[in-house]
Enzyme design. Structure first.
Site, PDB file in Angstrom:
ATOM      1  N   GLY A   1       0.832  -1.202   0.000  1.00  0.00           N
ATOM      2  CA  GLY A   1       0.000   0.000   0.000  1.00  0.00           C
ATOM      3  C   GLY A   1       0.860   1.243   0.000  1.00  0.00           C
ATOM      4  O   GLY A   1       2.043   1.193  -0.352  1.00  0.00           O
ATOM      5  N   CYS A   2       0.265   2.343   0.431  1.00  0.00           N
ATOM      6  CA  CYS A   2       0.962   3.628   0.451  1.00  0.00           C
ATOM      7  C   CYS A   2       2.266   3.536   1.243  1.00  0.00           C
ATOM      8  O   CYS A   2       2.262   3.114   2.399  1.00  0.00           O
ATOM      9  CB  CYS A   2       0.030   4.658   1.089  1.00  0.00           C
ATOM     10  SG  CYS A   2       0.841   6.199   1.490  1.00  0.00           S
ATOM     11  N   PHE A   3       3.367   3.918   0.624  1.00  0.00           N
ATOM     12  CA  PHE A   3       4.664   3.702   1.292  1.00  0.00           C
ATOM     13  C   PHE A   3       4.975   4.660   2.429  1.00  0.00           C
ATOM     14  O   PHE A   3       5.888   4.429   3.203  1.00  0.00           O
ATOM     15  CB  PHE A   3       5.815   3.603   0.286  1.00  0.00           C
ATOM     16  CG  PHE A   3       5.988   4.723  -0.712  1.00  0.00           C
ATOM     17  CD1 PHE A   3       5.528   6.004  -0.475  1.00  0.00           C
ATOM     18  CD2 PHE A   3       6.666   4.466  -1.915  1.00  0.00           C
ATOM     19  CE1 PHE A   3       5.719   7.026  -1.410  1.00  0.00           C
ATOM     20  CE2 PHE A   3       6.863   5.479  -2.850  1.00  0.00           C
ATOM     21  CZ  PHE A   3       6.381   6.760  -2.590  1.00  0.00           C
ATOM     22  N   TRP A   4       4.190   5.728   2.587  1.00  0.00           N
ATOM     23  CA  TRP A   4       4.417   6.635   3.726  1.00  0.00           C
ATOM     24  C   TRP A   4       4.229   5.882   5.043  1.00  0.00           C
ATOM     25  O   TRP A   4       5.017   6.036   5.975  1.00  0.00           O
ATOM     26  CB  TRP A   4       3.431   7.800   3.724  1.00  0.00           C
ATOM     27  CG  TRP A   4       3.528   8.758   2.578  1.00  0.00           C
ATOM     28  CD1 TRP A   4       4.592   8.934   1.732  1.00  0.00           C
ATOM     29  CD2 TRP A   4       2.521   9.685   2.154  1.00  0.00           C
ATOM     30  NE1 TRP A   4       4.302   9.924   0.823  1.00  0.00           N
ATOM     31  CE2 TRP A   4       3.045  10.394   1.058  1.00  0.00           C
ATOM     32  CE3 TRP A   4       1.229   9.984   2.600  1.00  0.00           C
ATOM     33  CZ2 TRP A   4       2.313  11.384   0.389  1.00  0.00           C
ATOM     34  CZ3 TRP A   4       0.507  10.966   1.939  1.00  0.00           C
ATOM     35  CH2 TRP A   4       1.050  11.658   0.847  1.00  0.00           C
TER      36      TRP A   4
ATOM     37  N   CYS B   1      -2.587   8.135   5.197  1.00  0.00           N
ATOM     38  CA  CYS B   1      -1.826   7.985   3.952  1.00  0.00           C
ATOM     39  C   CYS B   1      -2.504   8.707   2.806  1.00  0.00           C
ATOM     40  O   CYS B   1      -3.678   8.973   2.871  1.00  0.00           O
ATOM     41  CB  CYS B   1      -1.699   6.511   3.583  1.00  0.00           C
ATOM     42  SG  CYS B   1      -0.008   5.953   3.715  1.00  0.00           S
TER      43      CYS B   1
END
Ligand code: MHO
Length: 228
Positions: A29-32, A228
């Site tokens: 998913g979102c890498f943040w 995110c």
């Protein structure tokens, strides 16, 4: 296993890392969020977010094409095992699909060696057994070129605390390689918890103002969800 002598740290304190570390890469998913999750995990030395697995050369966030957002983690295998990192992988993203996700957010374990492939495949089997009614979409593939994401995506939460970030003099290199930046990026959103943060604040080389600042956010966000 990669044997590299490296220097990881912020200008406050240089962490000399003279150990054999290992590298793991996951699409989840979102890498943040993944950056923060692993950044404040015990045994993690540093993290970098990037793009992997697609066909476009030199992708960017805007031209990601068929690449996947990935988190790459350098870790000390004596402090945390690949299998423990896999537990975090499985417990922190969607992979038993009821809705479709964009390729960008695909669930992928990018293994770096045969041992990782074996351990990852076993963990996938256990997931299948534990969740018989779900269709697990996670892929296990050999890591390919990892394109480092733009600076503004590295340690995203830490960078949003502009005043604190300024005190760390984070530059392009430190955003990708600093141990301190990786830890703070997690602690600021509550990962790891206040106790763990206070236990290592001194070793991170933080001054009192930096420590109090991070402690405040760590306390406030502990147990919360990562945006995110
Ligand atoms: N919701 C975020 C996702 C960022 S991400 C790194 C955005 O749309 O900007 O995929």
């Amino acid at each position: 296993m990669v044997g590299i002598n490296d220097t990881i740290g912020s200008p406050n304190l240089v962490h000399k890392v003279d150990i054999e570390y290992e590298t793991a890469t996951f699409g989840m998913g979102c890498f943040w969020g993944a950056d923060a999750l692993f950044g404040a995990t015990k045994g993690v030395l540093r993290t970098t977010v990037g793009y992997c697995g697609g066909t476009t050369e030199n992708p960017t966030y805007k031209t990601i094409g068929d690449h996947v957002e990935v988190i790459t983690i350098d870790f000390d295998p004596n402090e945390v095992t690949y299998s423990q990192l896999l537990d975090l992988f499985w417990n922190n993203h969607e992979y038993g699909l009821t809705t479709r996700v964009k390729r960008q957010y695909a669930s992928v374990i990018y293994y770096h060696n045969d041992e990782q492939k074996r351990v990852a495949s076993e963990s996938l089997e256990s997931e299948r057994i534990n969740r018989p009614t779900e269709q697990i979409i996670t892929e296990i593939v050999k890591v390919d070129t990892i394109y480092t994401a733009e600076d503004y995506h590295q340690k995203y939460y830490l960078q949003s605390h502009k005043d604190l970030a300024k005190t760390l003099s984070l530059d392009e290199k430190l955003l990708r390689s600093s141990h301190v930046a990786a830890r703070l990026n997690g602690y600021l959103v509550g990962v790891g918890g206040v106790k763990q943060f206070l236990d290592e604040a001194l070793a991170l080389g933080l001054n009192i103002a930096q420590k109090d600042y991070v402690r405040h956010y760590c306390e406030k966000n502990e147990g919360g969800n990562l945006y995110c």
